[in-house]
Design a protein around this motif. Structure first.
Motif, PDB file in Angstrom:
ATOM      1  N   THR A 149      64.107  76.870  83.773  1.00  0.00           N
ATOM      2  CA  THR A 149      65.177  75.927  83.421  1.00  0.00           C
ATOM      3  C   THR A 149      66.385  76.010  84.350  1.00  0.00           C
ATOM      4  O   THR A 149      67.201  75.081  84.389  1.00  0.00           O
ATOM      5  N   SER A 174      68.919  76.559  75.434  1.00  0.00           N
ATOM      6  CA  SER A 174      69.897  75.635  75.995  1.00  0.00           C
ATOM      7  C   SER A 174      70.982  76.423  76.706  1.00  0.00           C
ATOM      8  O   SER A 174      71.129  77.637  76.529  1.00  0.00           O
ATOM      9  N   ASP A 177      76.167  73.508  78.271  1.00  0.00           N
ATOM     10  CA  ASP A 177      76.390  72.065  78.398  1.00  0.00           C
ATOM     11  C   ASP A 177      75.303  71.212  77.734  1.00  0.00           C
ATOM     12  O   ASP A 177      75.413  69.989  77.736  1.00  0.00           O
ATOM     13  N   ASN A 178      74.257  71.817  77.248  1.00  0.00           N
ATOM     14  CA  ASN A 178      73.169  70.983  76.688  1.00  0.00           C
ATOM     15  C   ASN A 178      72.641  71.556  75.370  1.00  0.00           C
ATOM     16  O   ASN A 178      71.440  71.488  75.104  1.00  0.00           O
ATOM     17  N   LYS A 179      73.518  72.056  74.552  1.00  0.00           N
ATOM     18  CA  LYS A 179      73.033  72.640  73.298  1.00  0.00           C
ATOM     19  C   LYS A 179      72.451  71.585  72.352  1.00  0.00           C
ATOM     20  O   LYS A 179      71.642  71.907  71.484  1.00  0.00           O
ATOM     21  N   HIS A 180      72.858  70.299  72.515  1.00  0.00           N
ATOM     22  CA  HIS A 180      72.311  69.231  71.664  1.00  0.00           C
ATOM     23  C   HIS A 180      71.012  68.645  72.242  1.00  0.00           C
ATOM     24  O   HIS A 180      70.310  67.910  71.552  1.00  0.00           O
ATOM     25  N   THR A 181      70.730  68.960  73.488  1.00  0.00           N
ATOM     26  CA  THR A 181      69.483  68.487  74.128  1.00  0.00           C
ATOM     27  C   THR A 181      68.825  69.674  74.821  1.00  0.00           C
ATOM     28  O   THR A 181      68.777  69.748  76.059  1.00  0.00           O
ATOM     29  N   TYR A 183      65.993  72.685  76.018  1.00  0.00           N
ATOM     30  CA  TYR A 183      64.702  72.663  76.693  1.00  0.00           C
ATOM     31  C   TYR A 183      63.655  73.355  75.820  1.00  0.00           C
ATOM     32  O   TYR A 183      63.946  74.360  75.168  1.00  0.00           O
ATOM     33  N   GLN A 202      62.692  68.430  78.095  1.00  0.00           N
ATOM     34  CA  GLN A 202      64.033  68.368  77.519  1.00  0.00           C
ATOM     35  C   GLN A 202      63.999  67.503  76.269  1.00  0.00           C
ATOM     36  O   GLN A 202      63.570  66.342  76.307  1.00  0.00           O
ATOM     37  N   SER A 204      65.433  65.356  73.004  1.00  0.00           N
ATOM     38  CA  SER A 204      66.512  64.390  72.808  1.00  0.00           C
ATOM     39  C   SER A 204      67.523  64.849  71.769  1.00  0.00           C
ATOM     40  O   SER A 204      68.612  64.290  71.652  1.00  0.00           O
ATOM     41  N   GLU A 205      67.156  65.870  70.987  1.00  0.00           N
ATOM     42  CA  GLU A 205      68.083  66.457  70.020  1.00  0.00           C
ATOM     43  C   GLU A 205      67.642  67.885  69.727  1.00  0.00           C
ATOM     44  O   GLU A 205      66.500  68.264  69.993  1.00  0.00           O
ATOM     45  N   ASN A 206      68.539  68.619  69.197  1.00  0.00           N
ATOM     46  CA  ASN A 206      68.271  70.023  68.900  1.00  0.00           C
ATOM     47  C   ASN A 206      67.797  70.155  67.448  1.00  0.00           C
ATOM     48  O   ASN A 206      68.576  69.933  66.513  1.00  0.00           O
TER      49      ASN A 206
END
Length: 210
Positions: A149, A174, A177-181, A183, A202, A204-206
């Motif tokens: 990642t 995550s 910067d991408n905790k809501h999206t 990996y 990736q 689209s949501e967590n």
């Protein structure tokens, strides 16, 4: 002499009357048969016209019934097509909803990764203790996921679990910067070479923030 002349005259008059009567009778017969012939011909034509009209009406009715049947078939086919289209659309919507529920946006991160190396001995199989954060295997799995990642030490590990067999695992991670999206990373064990990333998706949501 006079007597003979008068006789001849009376005879001619009688003959003339007979001829006139005969002519009158013949004329009446001619008129009668002419009338009969005229009305007979007219009746036959009327009957023929009536029969033709009936045949035309029957033909028109048959054509109308055929058109109705054809239109019914067309309507049925259109209804069936519309029904299939609606069903296909519903299936597509269901698939999209399932994908949304699973959190996938089909964004696969490409990569040509290599095994990260290991200090663990063979034969290797995942066991429950391997998922302890104090175990060397946990550290190696985390290292493989960071490698795939590109995340640094600020990585947030939401979950690492068995990937379906004793030599594979799936981690959801995550960065800041991408905790809501996050990996979702799949890794597989390569004997004597350690964990190798094989897929990164990736989401689209967590699913762990719901």
């Amino acid at each position: 002499m006079d007597y003979s002349t008068r006789y001849e005259q009376r005879k001619k008059r009688r003959l003339n009357r007979l001829l006139n009567v005969a002519i009158g009778v013949v004329a009446i017969l001619i008129i009668y048969f002419a009338i009969q012939l005229f009305f007979s011909s007219g009746s036959e034509e009327a009957i023929a016209d009536h029969d033709q009209e009936e045949q035309q009406e029957e033909h028109n009715e048959e054509n109308t019934e055929q058109l109705i049947e054809e239109n019914t078939d067309i309507d049925s086919a259109q209804d069936e097509t519309s029904k299939n289209e609606i069903e296909n659309e519903e299936l597509r919507e269901e698939d999209e909803e399932e994908d949304e529920e699973e959190g996938f946006n089909d964004e696969v991160r490409p990569g040509d990764w290599q095994p990260i190396g290991t200090v663990q001995s063979e034969p290797f199989e995942l066991e429950s203790q391997h998922f302890s954060k104090d175990h060397v295997n946990w550290k190696e799995m985390t290292h493989a996921i960071q490698y795939a990642t590109g995340l640094d030490d600020d990585i947030t590990i939401w979950r690492i679990e068995n990937g379906g067999n004793p030599q594979s695992a799936v981690g959801t991670v995550s960065g800041r910067d991408n905790k809501h999206t996050p990996y979702r990373v799949r890794i597989e064990w390569v004997p004597e070479r350690g964990w190798k990333p094989v897929e990164v998706i990736q989401l689209s949501e967590n699913p762990y923030l719901r």
